[in-house]
Scaffold this active site. Structure first.
Site, short mmCIF file in Angstrom:
data_model
loop_
_atom_site.label_atom_id
_atom_site.label_comp_id
_atom_site.label_asym_id
_atom_site.label_seq_id
_atom_site.Cartn_x
_atom_site.Cartn_y
_atom_site.Cartn_z
N ASP A 71 4.93 -15.30 11.57
CA ASP A 71 5.12 -14.81 12.94
C ASP A 71 4.66 -15.83 13.97
O ASP A 71 5.35 -16.07 14.96
CB ASP A 71 4.35 -13.50 13.13
CG ASP A 71 4.50 -12.94 14.53
OD1 ASP A 71 5.65 -12.82 15.00
OD2 ASP A 71 3.47 -12.63 15.16
N LEU A 92 1.86 5.37 -3.27
CA LEU A 92 1.11 5.97 -4.37
C LEU A 92 -0.21 5.24 -4.66
O LEU A 92 -0.81 5.43 -5.70
CB LEU A 92 1.98 6.02 -5.63
CG LEU A 92 3.28 6.81 -5.45
CD1 LEU A 92 4.13 6.73 -6.70
CD2 LEU A 92 3.01 8.25 -5.06
N MET A 143 -3.64 -4.26 -5.58
CA MET A 143 -2.73 -4.02 -4.45
C MET A 143 -3.35 -4.47 -3.14
O MET A 143 -2.66 -4.99 -2.27
CB MET A 143 -2.32 -2.55 -4.39
CG MET A 143 -1.50 -2.10 -5.60
SD MET A 143 -0.06 -3.14 -5.94
CE MET A 143 0.86 -2.94 -4.43
N GLU A 144 -4.65 -4.28 -2.99
CA GLU A 144 -5.33 -4.72 -1.77
C GLU A 144 -5.29 -6.24 -1.65
O GLU A 144 -5.08 -6.77 -0.55
CB GLU A 144 -6.76 -4.19 -1.75
CG GLU A 144 -6.89 -2.71 -1.48
CD GLU A 144 -6.47 -1.80 -2.63
OE1 GLU A 144 -6.35 -0.59 -2.41
OE2 GLU A 144 -6.26 -2.29 -3.76
#
EC number: 4.6.1.17
Length: 159
Positions: free
Chosen positions: A128, A75, A113-114
């Site tokens: 990773d 959203l 959010m970014e």
């Protein structure tokens, strides 16, 4: 603090918030998080691992993650990012790499959010690249540090 969760309508159905009536304003958000290692593993990663410079690759991944936020968060509005920086810095005392992201735009909705996506993507990239050295490392403390602009006003978590 808002009384209602804005991503739900009156019937409780998910919706993208309608921002069409909002004015364009300068928006800025800063987020932070860290990847914590054992001392031995931190020293190995800090010295460099076979996959290359962990910090610079994670910084680039954070930039790429921020640019994909609206594709990842259902959203979330797609936004024109006007400024974006991601820093990955070692914290010798906590045996951690601290990730900080700052995102800017001029628009109708914020870039929190970014900034958070940039931090998580960079942290996941560190994880990773270092997982062969330390599977017990943790990603922690991911948080919005500050934001400015918009109707809801400024926020600053402080130190």
């Amino acid at each position: 603090m808002a009384d209602n969760l804005t991503h739900f309508d009156e019937q409780g159905r998910a919706r993208m918030v309608d921002v069409s009536a909002k004015s364009d304003t300068e928006r800025r958000a800063v987020a932070r998080g860290r990847v914590v290692f054992s001392k031995e593993s931190f020293d190995k990663v800090r010295a460099g691992v076979k996959k290359g410079d962990v910090a610079s690759i994670a910084e680039l991944a954070g930039v790429m993650g921020a640019k994909q936020t609206s594709s990842l968060i259902p959203l979330c509005h797609p936004l024109p990012i006007t400024g974006l920086s991601v820093r990955v810095e070692p914290d010798e005392k906590k045996f951690a790499f601290v990730v900080t992201a700052e995102v800017k735009t001029t628009g109708k909705t914020g870039v929190e959010m970014e900034a958070l996506t940039a931090v998580m993507t960079a942290c996941l990239t560190v994880y990773d690249m270092a997982k062969a050295v330390d599977k017990s490392m943790t990603i922690e403390g991911v948080e919005l540090v500050e934001k400015s602009g918009g109707k809801s006003g400024d926020f600053n978590r402080g130190k």
